[in-house]
Every structure is written in C-alpha cells, then in structure tokens.
Design an enzyme around this catalytic site. Structure first.
Site, PDB file in Angstrom:
ATOM      1  N   ASP A 132     -46.999 -30.327  22.323  1.00 35.21           N
ATOM      2  CA  ASP A 132     -48.090 -29.441  22.750  1.00 35.21           C
ATOM      3  C   ASP A 132     -48.913 -30.044  23.896  1.00 35.21           C
ATOM      4  OD1 ASP A 132     -50.475 -27.812  22.832  1.00 35.21           O
ATOM      5  OD2 ASP A 132     -49.992 -27.151  20.807  1.00 35.21           O
ATOM      6  N   THR A 191     -51.856 -22.000  23.190  1.00 32.30           N
ATOM      7  CA  THR A 191     -50.770 -22.482  22.334  1.00 32.30           C
ATOM      8  C   THR A 191     -49.951 -21.379  21.651  1.00 32.30           C
ATOM      9  OG1 THR A 191     -51.972 -24.515  21.942  1.00 32.30           O
ATOM     10  CG2 THR A 191     -50.280 -23.941  20.326  1.00 32.30           C
ATOM     11  N   ASP A 249     -51.712 -32.573  23.353  1.00 32.16           N
ATOM     12  CA  ASP A 249     -52.784 -31.581  23.460  1.00 32.16           C
ATOM     13  C   ASP A 249     -54.094 -32.072  22.827  1.00 32.16           C
ATOM     14  OD1 ASP A 249     -53.539 -28.593  23.953  1.00 32.16           O
ATOM     15  OD2 ASP A 249     -54.131 -28.963  21.892  1.00 32.16           O
ATOM     16  N   HIS A 291     -57.504 -32.647  25.092  1.00 37.23           N
ATOM     17  CA  HIS A 291     -58.784 -31.939  24.944  1.00 37.23           C
ATOM     18  C   HIS A 291     -59.920 -32.939  24.793  1.00 37.23           C
ATOM     19  CE1 HIS A 291     -57.601 -27.782  24.649  1.00 37.23           C
ATOM     20  NE2 HIS A 291     -56.735 -28.015  23.682  1.00 37.23           N
ATOM     21  N   HIS A 341     -48.097 -25.487  27.540  1.00 40.27           N
ATOM     22  CA  HIS A 341     -49.044 -25.403  28.649  1.00 40.27           C
ATOM     23  C   HIS A 341     -49.431 -26.807  29.076  1.00 40.27           C
ATOM     24  CE1 HIS A 341     -51.966 -26.649  25.710  1.00 40.27           C
ATOM     25  NE2 HIS A 341     -51.521 -25.686  24.908  1.00 40.27           N
TER      26      HIS A 341
END
Ligand SMILES: *[C@@H]1O[C@H](CO)[C@@H](O)[C@H](O)[C@H]1NC(C)=O
Ligand SMILES: *[C@@H]1O[C@H](CO)[C@@H](O)[C@H](O)[C@H]1NC(C)=O
Ligand SMILES: *[C@@H]1O[C@H](CO)[C@@H](O)[C@H](O)[C@H]1NC(C)=O
Ligand SMILES: *[C@@H]1O[C@H](CO)[C@@H](O)[C@H](O)[C@H]1NC(C)=O
Ligand SMILES: *[C@@H]1O[C@H](CO)[C@@H](O)[C@H](O)[C@H]1NC(C)=O
Ligand SMILES: *[C@@H]1O[C@H](CO)[C@@H](O)[C@H](O)[C@H]1NC(C)=O
Ligand SMILES: *[C@@H]1O[C@H](CO)[C@@H](O)[C@H](O)[C@H]1NC(C)=O
Ligand SMILES: *[C@@H]1O[C@H](CO)[C@@H](O)[C@H](O)[C@H]1NC(C)=O
Ligand SMILES: [Zn+2]
Length: 477
Positions: A36, A72, A191, A195, A239
């Site tokens: 991710d 996601t 991911d 973040h 992404h």
C-alpha cells in the site's frame, strides 16, 4: 540407406520432446501483491535491491495511471475489476449510499456490507466460477461476501498478522491439495509510515528498506516451495503519497456552517452532502473560498476522472491541490503525507513490476493504466473478463507471447538473455533453461552416436533396436 528414416524419426521425437518440455504449464499461476502507498519513484530514491532484481528478470512499468480518487479501497477494487470508481461503486474509503441509506467507513470497519461491493465482480470470483481456486491474504474486500461468494481461501482482515504469516498462507494455498492458481497478498506499508512521516522524510529510507526485505523474504519462500519459476508474481500498489504541511490546510469551518452539511469523506477530496434545501448555500460558500480548492457539483466533475455517475458520489466534491489538506478545523487529525489527489499527478502513481514464465525479462515499459491489469490477469488465468475499462492490447507487450499457454520453443532465446546475469540471479532463471539444455545435449549426443555408428562401414544390424531403446527413456522422461 536406412539412416534417413531413422534420422527423421529421431528428429521428430526430439522436436516433440523439446516442445513438450519448453511449454509452460497449461494453467498459469498468478500472485498479485500490493504494498500500500508504494510511490513509483521510491524505487529510485532508496536502495531496493530485491525490487531491482525482479525488474531485471521481469518487467517494469514506470508510470501507472491509477484511478481517481487515488485512495486505497477505490484503487484496490480497480486492480481486481478493471473498472473506474463510478463503475465499480467503491468510490471512496468513506461513503454514504443515499439509496441504500447506508454508510461505509474504514475507521469503523463496517466495510463488510456486500451491497457496497456488488456493483462489480472481483477477479477471484470470476476465477472460481471458471472452476479454479483463489486465495486472498488481507486484500481489501478479500474477506467480504460478494455475490454470495468468499474466496476459496482467505484471511479475515487483521492488521496485526505479520507479513511472514501472510506469505506462509499464500504458499500453503498454492501447494495445497486443491491448489489456488490466483493469490492476492496485501501489506499496509509504506502507506502507514508515509502518512505519518511524510514521503520527503529521510526516515522513509528505513521504511522502504524494510519493504524491500519483505519482498526478498517472499522471493526466498517462493523459491523454497519451488514456485518461483512457475508463479507469475505481479507487484504493484494502489497509489503514491505526497508531502503535506501544516502551512497548507483548508479549514471548512471558515466557510461553512456545520449544520448545513454532512462531511462524508474528508481529505484531500471532500465529499459533501448538503442538508435538505442547503445545496446552493453550501456550494456558493465554498466555490471560490480558497485558491487551492476546486469545487465541483457532482455532474460537473471532469470527465477524465470517471467520477460522477454513481449515487455514492456526493452532490458537492471539493478537491484540494497537491500537498494541501482539507480539515473542518485545525483540531482534526493532520497527516504529513497524503494521497487521494488528481490521478494525473505523478506523485499519486504506484509501482508496477512482474516476474514469471509469462513475462518478458528485463523489459521496461513507459506507461500503462491500472485498469489494464484486470484484462491481463484474465488472460493469464484463462478466464473470460467481465465488462471493464481496461485494454489487454495496451499491456500485451509485457508478455512473452500473446498466448502464454503455449509459448513456442523459440521464446527460450529470451530465457538465454535473462540468464546472462552474474551470481545469484543465474540460478533462479535457469530451471526451464536447464531442462532445455539437458535435453538438447542428450539429443545431440544420441545423434552423434548414431552418426558415428553409420560411419562405420559395416552395417550395424542392431541399430534399429538400439535406437528404440534410447528413444524410450527419453519419451518417458
Ligand atoms: C482455457 O479455458 C477453456 C475453457 O474456458 C478450456 O477449454 C481451455 O482448455 C483452457 N486452456 C488452458 C490452456 O487451460
Ligand atoms: C436512514 O437511516 C437512518 C438510521 O441510520 C434513519 O434514522 C433514517 O430514517 C433513514 N432514512 C430513510 C429515508 O429511510
Ligand atoms: C490478530 O492477529 C494477532 C497476531 O496474529 C492475534 O494475536 C490476534 O488475536 C488477532 N486478532 C483477531 C481479532 O483475530
Ligand atoms: C495554490 O494556489 C496558489 C494561488 O492560486 C498557486 O499559486 C499555487 O500554485 C497553488 N498550489 C498548488 C500546489 O497548486
Ligand atoms: C474544532 O471542532 C471541534 C468539534 O469537532 C470543537 O470541539 C473545537 O472546539 C473546534 N476547534 C476550533 C479551534 O474551532
Ligand atoms: C537490461 O536491459 C538494459 C537495457 O534495456 C541493458 O543495458 C542491461 O544490460 C540489461 N540487463 C540484463 C541483466 O540483461
Ligand atoms: C490509458 O487510457 C486512455 C483512455 O482509454 C488512453 O487514451 C491512453 O492511451 C491509455 N494509456 C496507456 C499508457 O495505455
Ligand atoms: C467502463 O466500463 C463499464 C462497463 O463496461 C461501462 O459501462 C462504462 O461506460 C465504461 N466507462 C467508460 C468511460 O468507457
Ligand atoms: Zn492505500
């Protein structure tokens, strides 16, 4: 001369054998892995030897255009359906369906409502309907009952389950009595850390390094299970990630009265449901509120996003510029890295690599659409694709051959090229190559034996018997 028919039959036998041995197994196996939030250029920013190993021995696509919104759940569902968000219906991580009068929210894990998923049919179900078995290890939606089916094997979502345990399950399923031909494996990083730290943080180095080690572990386990040369491994993501800043925050409270709307999805694409009779007020208050916020009525969302024809897309969609975050007020959670922005932005793009018998070696392609993965998967699995928005033709050049089920022997030239690498890389590529070389050598030796026997002036009466004896074990091999 009696030698000619012998030679001919021998040549025929040799040809049949070499063809039989060079054919890939009828049923292609596929393992789709998603890390991710793995942005396309992390591969160049940080040392990633295992990813580069896969690239050198397989294919690599540099720019993958994913779908809007670059979140996601929408993108993972696109990978397995080939549909845009407006068509598969998973339009955000947080949704409200006014027809069903139901919500879908990641935070509350109330994502198990089949109704939200049944606008499409994921590949694992289509694969099962064709009589095959599928297995999902934490893949988004992989533990949801969709059209009355679960995957043949699956792990119920639990983020605490280690990568190693997920890999162990995948290997177990590929080697079970009723083996899967399609496995899907999901991992939450980079991911989560992206973040938290922001993609520009130097601390992302160790995070990516850890993912690289995880890929190394997966490769090692596939090799140990003798799956490495037979499984088509596809590594991608949903992404990318972009750097945010507390200097770049758009506060909705400055422009809107909280009593006038419900915020269904927050940042960087705010999905706004105005209260009854408040549409104009909300839209007008926001339309020119901030230079880094573009506000659309649902029906005015740009065509290229394919993001308007679904009831779950809210009446007002406000899209932040790259690196900007939308909050109601500054006390809301703030993230140093985020995604969800325009899918034309390079920073939103994921990685794409693949390795396996169906894929070319050391081949780089400039660009593809993420919707094209689905028809590629259907082709590999030999299942009929459901209606989708991708194009198999656009990604066909990633494959050894248009029909990977029966790759002709001439394709082994690519194997020879692929094995022309030092050290550890040599071994892994050489399995089919070995068989080819061994068979070739045996055939050449046998030919020589016969040839020499024929050179001996006295006729060899036993030749015909001998030839049959030599041929037999070969045919049984
Ligand atoms: C592909 O599927 C069809 C049936 O849909 C089957 O007849 C054919 O044998 C399959 N081919 C391979 C190589 O598995
Ligand atoms: C929608 O569901 C809520 C409860 O979640 C309920 O209060 C409301 O009346 C429902 N609306 C309609 C139109 O059925
Ligand atoms: C999630 O996985 C962890 C680690 O394997 C385990 O300790 C925990 O019990 C699991 N939680 C649930 C709800 O199954
Ligand atoms: C934010 O808006 C300003 C003013 O229009 C513009 O100059 C800037 O480029 C925008 N930022 C981004 C990331 O687009
Ligand atoms: C932000 O909103 C929360 C309610 O979600 C409220 O409690 C808080 O006082 C607000 N803070 C500011 C600075 O307005
Ligand atoms: C891979 O291809 C590149 C050019 O496309 C070439 O320079 C390189 O030597 C190749 N590497 C291997 C291992 O074949
Ligand atoms: C992606 O899809 C669009 C629209 O179908 C098409 O115009 C474009 O050429 C595709 N891009 C690639 C790299 O195949
Ligand atoms: C995407 O595919 C669906 C299903 O075939 C179709 O209804 C829709 O019109 C397609 N969208 C575009 C933009 O072609
Ligand atoms: Zn994600």
């Amino acid at each position: 001369m009696t030698s000619k028919p012998h030679m001919v039959s021998f040549a025929l036998a040799a040809l049949t054998l070499s063809t039989a041995f060079s054919l890939h197994p009828d049923q292609q196996k596929v393992l789709l892995v998603s890390f991710d939030g793995f942005r396309w250029d992390y591969l160049y920013k940080f040392p990633t030897p295992h990813f580069h190993y896969v690239m050198r021995n397989g294919v690599h696509v540099k720019q993958v255009t994913n779908i809007f919104i670059t979140k996601t759940y929408p993108n993972h569902y696109t990978l397995v359906t080939g549909l845009f968000a407006e068509n598969h219906g998973i339009v955000a991580n947080d949704m409200f369906d006014p027809i069903l009068n139901k919500s879908f929210a990641l935070d509350h894990m109330n994502i198990y409502d089949s109704d939200f998923w049944e606008g499409a049919t994921p590949i694992w179900i289509t694969n099962q309907r064709a009589g095959h078995a599928s297995g999902t290890a934490m893949w988004p939606g992989g533990d949801v009952k969709i059209h009355k089916s679960f995957p043949t094997y699956y792990l119920a979502y639990n983020e605490s389950v280690s990568f190693e345990d997920r890999v162990a399950k995948i290997i177990e399923w590929f080697t079970s009595k009723d083996p899967i031909n399609l496995g899907l494996l999901y991992w939450e990083d980079p991911d989560d850390m992206g973040h938290h730290l922001g993609p520009d943080s130097p601390l992302m180095g160790p995070v990516i390094s850890d993912i690289d080690k995880k890929l190394g572990y997966l490769i090692q386990m596939l090799k140990k299970a003798k799956l490495w040369t037979v499984v088509n491994l596809i590594i991608t993501s949903d992404h990318g990630m972009t750097q945010c800043s507390e200097e770049r925050v758009i506060e909705l409270d400055k422009y809107l009265n909280r009593d006038h709307y419900t915020l269904i999805d927050q940042s960087p694409v705010a999905a706004i449901l105005p209260r009854e009779g408040k549409f104009n007020e909300v839209y007008e208050a926001l339309a020119d509120a901030h230079p880094n916020l573009t506000v659309y009525k649902q029906e005015e969302v740009p065509e290229r996003w394919h993001y308007k024809r679904n009831d779950r897309i809210q009446p007002v969609i406000a899209v932040a510029d790259e690196g900007w975050n939308i909050l109601q007020n500054k006390s809301d959670d703030f993230l140093l890295g985020n995604h969800g922005y325009d899918n034309a932005l390079a920073e939103m793009h994921p990685i794409f690599l693949a390795h396996g018998p169906a894929f070319r070696k050391n081949f780089t392609k400039e660009a593809m659409n993420s919707t094209d993965l689905y028809p590629l998967l259907c082709h590999l699995l030999n299942v009929t694709a459901m209606p989708h928005n991708g194009s198999f033709r656009n990604v066909q050049d990633l494959l050894n051959s248009a029909t990977p089920k029966a790759i002709p022997y001439t394709q082994s030239t690519t194997l020879l090229l692929g094995s022309d690498i030092p050290g550890v890389y040599e071994q892994e590529e050489s399995y089919p190559y070995f068989i080819g070389v061994s068979l070739g050598s045996i055939i050449v030796i046998v030919f020589f034996v016969i040839f020499i026997k024929h050179l001996i002036p006295s006729q060899v009466p036993a030749l015909q018997d001998m030839q049959a004896e030599i041929a037999q074990p070969l045919l049984q091999a």
